[in-house]
Design an enzyme around this catalytic site. Sequence first.
Site, PDB file in Angstrom:
ATOM      1  N   LYS A 141      -0.925  -1.040  -4.538  1.00 29.45           N
ATOM      2  CA  LYS A 141      -2.114  -0.229  -4.230  1.00 29.45           C
ATOM      3  C   LYS A 141      -1.618   1.172  -3.938  1.00 29.45           C
ATOM      4  CE  LYS A 141      -4.585   0.040   0.199  1.00 29.45           C
ATOM      5  NZ  LYS A 141      -5.347  -0.746   1.199  1.00 29.45           N
TER       6      LYS A 141
ATOM      7  N   GLU B 233     -10.887   0.634  -3.775  1.00 27.71           N
ATOM      8  CA  GLU B 233     -11.220   0.306  -2.387  1.00 27.71           C
ATOM      9  C   GLU B 233     -11.881   1.505  -1.709  1.00 27.71           C
ATOM     10  OE1 GLU B 233      -7.772  -1.062  -0.290  1.00 27.71           O
ATOM     11  OE2 GLU B 233      -8.761  -1.087   1.656  1.00 27.71           O
TER      12      GLU B 233
ATOM     13  N   ASP C  80     -13.739  -1.772   2.606  1.00 26.86           N
ATOM     14  CA  ASP C  80     -12.857  -1.921   3.772  1.00 26.86           C
ATOM     15  C   ASP C  80     -13.604  -1.344   4.981  1.00 26.86           C
ATOM     16  OD1 ASP C  80     -10.916  -1.580   5.753  1.00 26.86           O
ATOM     17  OD2 ASP C  80      -9.469  -0.532   4.529  1.00 26.86           O
TER      18      ASP C  80
ATOM     19  N   GLY D   8      -4.143  -4.303   5.936  1.00 22.58           N
ATOM     20  CA  GLY D   8      -3.093  -4.018   6.908  1.00 22.58           C
ATOM     21  C   GLY D   8      -3.390  -2.724   7.627  1.00 22.58           C
TER      22      GLY D   8
ATOM     23  N   ASP E 116      -6.995   2.988  -3.291  1.00 25.08           N
ATOM     24  CA  ASP E 116      -7.764   2.999  -2.039  1.00 25.08           C
ATOM     25  C   ASP E 116      -8.043   4.458  -1.677  1.00 25.08           C
ATOM     26  OD1 ASP E 116      -8.873   2.673   0.470  1.00 25.08           O
ATOM     27  OD2 ASP E 116      -7.134   1.675   1.368  1.00 25.08           O
TER      28      ASP E 116
ATOM     29  N   LYS F 273      -9.860  -7.276   7.652  1.00 26.13           N
ATOM     30  CA  LYS F 273      -8.919  -6.904   8.713  1.00 26.13           C
ATOM     31  C   LYS F 273      -9.536  -7.432   9.995  1.00 26.13           C
ATOM     32  CE  LYS F 273      -7.477  -2.554   6.571  1.00 26.13           C
ATOM     33  NZ  LYS F 273      -7.580  -1.071   6.617  1.00 26.13           N
TER      34      LYS F 273
ATOM     35  N   LYS G 109      -2.800   5.038  -2.533  1.00 25.29           N
ATOM     36  CA  LYS G 109      -3.832   5.824  -1.871  1.00 25.29           C
ATOM     37  C   LYS G 109      -4.214   6.966  -2.792  1.00 25.29           C
ATOM     38  CE  LYS G 109      -4.008   3.725   2.148  1.00 25.29           C
ATOM     39  NZ  LYS G 109      -5.248   3.126   2.654  1.00 25.29           N
TER      40      LYS G 109
ATOM     41  N   SER H 240       0.870  -1.162   0.000  1.00 25.81           N
ATOM     42  CA  SER H 240       0.000   0.000   0.000  1.00 25.81           C
ATOM     43  C   SER H 240       0.916   1.224   0.000  1.00 25.81           C
ATOM     44  CB  SER H 240      -0.873  -0.041   1.259  1.00 25.81           C
ATOM     45  OG  SER H 240      -1.639   1.130   1.371  1.00 25.81           O
TER      46      SER H 240
HETATM   47  O1  OSB Z   1      -7.220   1.681   4.357  1.00 22.22           O
HETATM   48  O2  OSB Z   1      -6.138  -0.090   4.180  1.00 22.22           O
HETATM   49  C1  OSB Z   1      -6.276   1.005   4.708  1.00 22.22           C
HETATM   50  C2  OSB Z   1      -3.303   1.799   6.957  1.00 22.22           C
HETATM   51  C3  OSB Z   1      -3.943   2.353   8.037  1.00 22.22           C
HETATM   52  C4  OSB Z   1      -5.312   2.498   8.020  1.00 22.22           C
HETATM   53  C5  OSB Z   1      -6.039   2.077   6.908  1.00 22.22           C
HETATM   54  C6  OSB Z   1      -5.405   1.507   5.822  1.00 22.22           C
HETATM   55  C7  OSB Z   1      -4.009   1.402   5.831  1.00 22.22           C
HETATM   56  C8  OSB Z   1      -3.228   0.885   4.718  1.00 22.22           C
HETATM   57  C9  OSB Z   1      -1.850   0.386   5.021  1.00 22.22           C
HETATM   58  O3  OSB Z   1      -3.592   0.922   3.563  1.00 22.22           O
HETATM   59  C10 OSB Z   1      -1.719  -1.063   4.865  1.00 22.22           C
HETATM   60  C11 OSB Z   1      -0.405  -1.547   5.423  1.00 22.22           C
HETATM   61  O4  OSB Z   1       0.570  -1.486   4.684  1.00 22.22           O
HETATM   62  O5  OSB Z   1      -0.362  -1.972   6.588  1.00 22.22           O
HETATM   63 MG    MG Z   2      -8.334   0.530   2.964  1.00 22.97          MG
END
Ligand code: OSB
Ligand code: MG
Length: 369
Positions: free
Chosen positions: A161, A213, A238, A290, A188, A262, A163, A135
């Site tokens: 992925k 996402e 999510d 994650g 995402d 998660k 953001k 991510s």
């Molecule tokens: O939206 O998936 C998410 C991290 C913190 C809160 C929300 C998210 C995330 C990540 C990081 O996308 C995922 C990771 O590398 O742990």
């Molecule tokens: Mg997410």
Amino acid sequence: MRIDRLELRPIKLPLAHFFETSFGRTDDKHFILVRVDGDGVTGYGECVAEVDPYYSSETNDTCWHIITSFVAPRVLGAEFAHPRDVFAALKAIRGHNMAKAAVEMVAWDLYAKQRGERLSRTLGGARDRIESGVSVGIQLSLDDLVAKVERELAVGYRRIKIKVKPGWDVEAVRTLRGRFGNIPLMVDANAAYTIKDADHLAALDAFDLMMIEQPLDYDDIADHAALQRRLRTPICLDESIKTVGIAREAIAAGACRIINIKPGRVGGFAESIRLHDLCAAQQIPVWHGGMLESGIGRAANIHLATLPNFTLPGDIAASQRYFDPDLIVPAITGAADGTIAVPDGPGVGVTVVSERVQRATLEACDVRL
Ligand code: OSB
Ligand code: MG
């Protein structure tokens, strides 16, 4: 199985690189480390809540309060035939899934250790390795984004992925497709758009993304269903999937074609397994999300991701992307083929380094400020 002792510890670990999403930037990971002892065995886990109620309504402080005042009295000294019974024992507590999961998941580690069995096996998984993706947060420039993605691809990660948020979306995707071609790519949005942005989001259909996402709000199923009817790109939920019941409604409404699991968000492993099984029965592929976990939570996630319907690479990457050093040995590392080995040995199968934990421990009052 019995939990005789429960210890909570506020931890602060600096992140190797800042992580920015549509709701803000994180430089340090603050979390509650959970240790339980029972029948001569020690289990470890971590709470995935964050400092602010931006990803989720829960925070480290709410989790501290709920665990100490309501979860601990229901599990301490109680006899459980199996860790799958822990979530049910917490039924009187509405919501607060991250607080519940923090304790429930450690109960699974304790149980697996007592049986001398790998946690993945206790959870019902069979694989020895999982597929790993990354991510990539919002960067300062498109050049930084390209450089970052180039490094991750060179390491071997199987899916990228990024953001996105309004102002950092279509151009970012166009740039990556232009530079890297047909890589497995997704975005995402962490709930940064509204249904009024449907036309704008439809522009992403041209780029053959694996999925988008959580484009819309965290409690909005109906608009996600309307958006999914408008998009060719699959929607993955999510934030919205807070319970198995909501997942059932979201799938029935056509609000998503993929779900990110998660365990912290849904209340632990038992609920994650139910969610995984529901999705499998409905032909909804899942992947493991994650929360910037330290190696302790990361190892637990790897075990869950061995279940059969985790058919897409998830957000579980090597320790060193996040923390250097991590709190555990051996560190979680990726192979050149973009897979991660499931830690071997009883329970989560990683060893917590107590001096590192000591050094990272905050006074309880720091976390409460
Ligand atoms: O939206 O998936 C998410 C991290 C913190 C809160 C929300 C998210 C995330 C990540 C990081 O996308 C995922 C990771 O590398 O742990
Ligand atoms: Mg997410």
